[in-house]
Scaffold this motif. Structure first.
Motif, mmCIF file in Angstrom:
data_model
loop_
_atom_site.group_PDB
_atom_site.id
_atom_site.type_symbol
_atom_site.label_atom_id
_atom_site.label_comp_id
_atom_site.label_asym_id
_atom_site.label_seq_id
_atom_site.Cartn_x
_atom_site.Cartn_y
_atom_site.Cartn_z
ATOM 1 N N ASP A 100 0.852 -1.186 0.000
ATOM 2 C CA ASP A 100 0.000 0.000 0.000
ATOM 3 C C ASP A 100 0.887 1.234 0.000
ATOM 4 O O ASP A 100 1.633 1.487 0.949
ATOM 5 N N VAL A 101 0.825 2.000 -1.082
ATOM 6 C CA VAL A 101 1.723 3.138 -1.266
ATOM 7 C C VAL A 101 1.458 4.223 -0.235
ATOM 8 O O VAL A 101 2.382 4.902 0.207
ATOM 9 N N ASN A 102 0.209 4.393 0.180
ATOM 10 C CA ASN A 102 -0.109 5.437 1.162
ATOM 11 C C ASN A 102 0.573 5.165 2.504
ATOM 12 O O ASN A 102 1.163 6.065 3.102
ATOM 13 N N PHE A 103 0.511 3.914 2.974
ATOM 14 C CA PHE A 103 1.170 3.583 4.232
ATOM 15 C C PHE A 103 2.683 3.631 4.078
ATOM 16 O O PHE A 103 3.402 4.023 4.987
ATOM 17 N N ALA A 104 3.182 3.213 2.920
ATOM 18 C CA ALA A 104 4.635 3.242 2.684
ATOM 19 C C ALA A 104 5.124 4.682 2.654
ATOM 20 O O ALA A 104 6.219 4.977 3.142
ATOM 21 N N ALA A 105 4.354 5.594 2.080
ATOM 22 C CA ALA A 105 4.749 7.005 2.056
ATOM 23 C C ALA A 105 4.828 7.575 3.467
ATOM 24 O O ALA A 105 5.717 8.357 3.776
ATOM 25 N N ILE A 106 3.924 7.147 4.320
ATOM 26 C CA ILE A 106 3.971 7.586 5.720
ATOM 27 C C ILE A 106 5.231 7.029 6.388
ATOM 28 O O ILE A 106 5.911 7.741 7.131
ATOM 29 N N ASP A 107 5.560 5.765 6.121
ATOM 30 C CA ASP A 107 6.775 5.188 6.684
ATOM 31 C C ASP A 107 8.019 5.899 6.178
ATOM 32 O O ASP A 107 8.973 6.114 6.924
#
Length: 109
Positions: A100-107
């Protein structure tokens, strides 16, 4: 053996059967939906860092290397590619497929 005997005795029935299969295949193919531009999300995150006036060597040592070291700890990272220019660092993070790119961007933040 009975199928072979039936096909030899009734070639018209066998021919009509295969024509029906072909016809249903053509009808099914034409009615099948086709999306020319499917909605996809590439598992990719980019990080830009600016340090005006810094040389590429300074950008590598002071900015790029610490960012790369921290990104190694992020889950699902497949590849990290860095582009360093005078005053600008661009870090491209390729993630594993299905992430999931959204969660990865947060990480990554």
């Amino acid at each position: 053996m009975w199928l072979t005997r039936f096909a030899i005795k009734n070639p018209t029935v066998v021919t009509l059967f295969f024509l029906a299969v072909i016809l249903f295949g053509i009808i099914g193919y034409r009615s099948m939906g086709q999306n020319i531009n499917p909605n996809i999300t590439l598992p990719f995150v980019a990080v830009d860092a600016f340090y005006p006036g810094a040389s590429p060597e300074e950008m590598e040592r002071l900015v790029a290397k610490p960012i790369e070291d921290q990104l190694q700890n992020v889950n699902h990272v497949q590849h990290i590619d860095t582009d360093i220019q005078e005053g600008v660092v661009e870090v491209f993070v390729t993630l594993n497929v299905g992430t999931d790119v959204n969660f990865a961007a947060i990480d990554v933040q």
